[in-house]
Design a protein around this motif. Structure first.
Motif, short mmCIF file in Angstrom:
data_model
loop_
_atom_site.label_atom_id
_atom_site.label_comp_id
_atom_site.label_asym_id
_atom_site.label_seq_id
_atom_site.Cartn_x
_atom_site.Cartn_y
_atom_site.Cartn_z
N GLY A 116 0.85 -1.19 0.00
CA GLY A 116 0.00 0.00 0.00
C GLY A 116 0.88 1.23 0.00
O GLY A 116 2.11 1.14 -0.02
N TYR A 136 -6.55 0.49 -1.41
CA TYR A 136 -6.16 0.19 -2.79
C TYR A 136 -7.29 0.39 -3.80
O TYR A 136 -7.03 0.49 -5.01
N ALA A 145 -0.07 -2.69 -4.96
CA ALA A 145 -1.43 -3.07 -5.32
C ALA A 145 -1.97 -2.19 -6.45
O ALA A 145 -2.65 -2.67 -7.36
N ASN A 190 -5.52 -7.14 -2.46
CA ASN A 190 -4.44 -6.16 -2.58
C ASN A 190 -3.08 -6.84 -2.67
O ASN A 190 -2.21 -6.45 -3.43
#
Length: 288
Positions: A116, A136, A145, A190
């Motif tokens: 992230g 995300y 992601a 993600n």
């Protein structure tokens, strides 16, 4: 001696430090009080951590972790205190770990770019301004992601050459229906999307791949970093995506006017320096 932990949701790195010397290194599963119960996190400590460091004299513990937002700090602190009899336990977010690691005691913009992405303005002691990363789906621009999501979108809508599309599907053994299943119906999409970041790195010489990564990094800078006082302070980056795509990140910064400071893979080394350095202001003496 002090114990420093840098934890994500997947894994946690622990270091017992005496002055600046690492005495013991341990890795456990990650801790996230946002998703895990106190009992679950306590079991991980008692099963995989205590045997390694229980007999060592620990004076203070500094824990930095994903999910350690304000309302969850006391939960994580309680879990640690239940297993370690120490005088001082400090629990903070992974974003403060990035700030202290990359900026030290200097003011600056601290960013995380891994699975992230996140950012903040750090005044040399604490985080004083943030822009919500939004996750995300709505945000996390420039993250693993986000890059993986954009790659899949471009591949499946034939925005990338047929040859590269075939290479991707063959390398990962995926079909369109399997990708849709993993993204929309399976847990942790993600992480699934972020797993494609190495593919982007392998094919970064392809003009379309280079453009994809560059544009997502520019989006991160414009929608996050440039919300702070970026003209007067440098932006520092921590995380695997920033580290492994360093040259493109620097290109994106040059195009947007953002000044880059440090780019590091993980925060632990900087945290050790931060917590073993005396931050007490030195007295100033004047000649009379």
């Amino acid at each position: 001696m002090i114990l420093i932990a840098d934890s994500g949701s997947t894994k946690a790195d622990w270091r017992v430090v005496d002055e600046e010397k690492i005495v013991r290194s341990v890795q456990t599963r990650g801790f996230n009080p946002f998703f895990q119960s106190e009992e679950e996190m306590g079991r991980e400590i008692s099963t995989h951590l205590l045997d390694s460091i229980d007999l060592m004299k620990i004076d203070s513990i500094y824990f930095y972790g994903a999910g350690c937002v304000f309302e969850k700090v006391e939960i994580m602190r309680r879990v640690i205190m239940r297993h370690f009899h120490v005088e001082h336990v400090e629990v903070n977010t992974d974003l403060l770990a990035a700030a202290r690691s990359s900026c030290g005691t200097e003011a600056g913009i601290a960013c995380i770019m891994g699975t992230g992405s996140n950012s903040c303005f750090y005044d040399g002691e604490q985080i004083v301004q943030t822009v919500s990363p939004l996750g995300y789906i709505l945000g996390d621009e420039g993250s693993g992601a986000d890059l993986g999501k954009q790659l899949v979108k471009d591949l499946l809508k034939d925005m990338i050459t047929p040859e590269l599309k075939e290479t991707f599907l063959k390398q990962f053994g995926l079909t369109l229906s399997e990708i849709m299943e993993r993204v929309y119906r399976r847990p942790l999409p993600n992480r699934f999307l972020a797993s494609f970041a190495p593919f982007l790195s392998e094919h970064i010489e392809d003009v379309r791949i280079h453009s994809l990564v560059l544009n997502r990094f520019k989006s991160f800078l414009r929608r996050n970093v440039m919300k702070y006082d970026y003209l007067n302070f440098r932006a520092h980056f921590v995380g695997s995506v920033a580290y492994h795509f360093r040259s493109i990140l620097e290109e994106a910064a040059a195009d947007t006017g953002v000044k880059i400071g440090s780019i590091i893979l993980a925060p632990m080394e900087g945290l050790i320096t931060y917590h073993t350095t005396d931050h007490t202001p030195q007295p100033i003496f004047f000649d009379i």
